[in-house]
Scaffold this active site. Structure first.
Site: not given
Length: 348
Positions: A106, A130, A156, A219, A243
């Site tokens: 992440s 992100y 994402t 995603k 999520h």
């Protein structure tokens, strides 16, 4: 206590993690309807197994974007692994490598990309991104990940703003002072989590493609229309995801959304799914409905909370054994034999 199934690890994590950490990991948005529906939806799918098939030799391996993994379960991107275990994402990376599967690291890791790479050299890793208002910081992250040998970039797309997670608000959730979002150190305060760029559009997929040679996986897709747009914008994979029910509440369960996404892409890109996977039989159901692989989020954190790298390996091993057994009992000796004929949605 013997750890027999994933809910045993959940019970352990709930009992022993600090409340603020447990609440952060467990949180869903608003009433948590979608979070819970992700799990319940699997229970409405029934198997139609075939008998007298030779299942004396089982092959549960598969490939994702050309890389072989030992079975079709990877580790989804989740933030702040040090809240679960002191070594954080380094332990996650080591467990994934030991089990020969994919770990998606992440943006909000509590270890740097460099630390994750060094902890498990040679492991199959993708990097989850992100896009932040500070585009230079996002660009630098992408280029660091590629230089370190990450093999995929997971964008994402379901978080233009953070969903309302009531327990985090009640708890005033903040990382403890000794923990940092290592890859974005100094870029923002975790307590104020507001640097996400809500102006991101499909055009930004082209921007990302201009920055990297890595395959791009989107995603957060739940609809046929967005799946078609993803293919049109040249991505190599789609993760059907809501999520973990942490964003828009009362949307579809991911296993329900999977069907129309698979139908829309017609095999042009690989499709994966996360959310609600708690048993090996859930993995079999997802593959029967067209997923190439599933990714687990919260169960990976429960494994870390239990015994770090060893606990996460235990979680993966249980899923692996359950998946192999479910396949055999359904009459499939290899992943290639899994198909829609195995399942039916219950009318209950």
């Amino acid at each position: 206590m013997a750890m027999v199934c994933l809910s045993d690890f959940e019970a352990y994590a709930k009992k022993y993690l600090p409340k603020i950490a447990w609440d952060y990991f467990a949180a869903g948005a608003d009433d948590c309807t979608t979070r819970d529906e992700n799990i319940l939806a699997y229970k409405r799918i029934r198997f139609w197994p075939r008998m007298l098939r030779d299942v004396s030799v089982m092959d549960i391996r598969t490939k994702i974007l050309g890389s072989e993994i030992s079975f079709p379960v990877g580790i989804a991107p989740t933030g702040f692994h040090q809240l679960a275990w002191p070594d954080g994402e380094k332990s996650t990376a080591r467990a994934a490598r030991a089990m020969n599967t994919c770990y998606i690291a992440s943006t909000y890791s509590t270890c740097t990309l460099e630390e994750i790479s060094t902890a498990a050299p040679g492991g199959l890793r993708w990097f989850q991104l992100y896009i932040h208002c500070n585009r230079a910081a996002s660009q630098q992250l992408v280029q660091r990940a590629e230089a370190l040998g990450f093999q995929g970039l997971v964008l994402t797309v379901d978080l233009p703003y953070t969903g309302k997670r009531r327990d985090d608000i009640r708890n005033g959730f903040c990382l403890p002072p000794h923990m940092k979002v290592k890859n974005l150190e100094g870029a923002f305060e975790v307590c104020k989590m507001s640097p996400l760029d809500p102006s991101v559009t499909w055009n930004d997929v082209y921007w990302l493609r201009s920055l990297t040679h890595l395959p791009i996986i989107i995603k957060g897709i739940l609809t046929r229309e967005d799946a078609e747009l993803a293919v049109r914008h040249g991505v190599q994979g789609i993760i059907v995801s809501n999520h973990g029910g942490r964003q828009l509440d009362e949307g579809p369960a991911t296993i329900d959304a999977l069907v129309e996404v698979v139908e829309a892409v017609q095999g042009r890109v690989e499709v994966y799914v996360d959310g609600g996977i708690r048993k090996g039989s859930d993995v079999l159901k997802a593959l029967a409905l067209g997923a190439k692989c599933v990714f687990i989020g919260r169960p990976a954190l429960w494994g870390l909370a239990y015994k770090g790298e060893e606990g996460l390996q235990d979680v993966l091993r249980i899923l692996q054994d359950e998946f192999r057994l479910s396949m055999a009992l359904a009459g499939c000796a290899s992943v290639s034999e899994i198909g829609k004929h195995l399942v039916q949605f219950s009318k209950l």
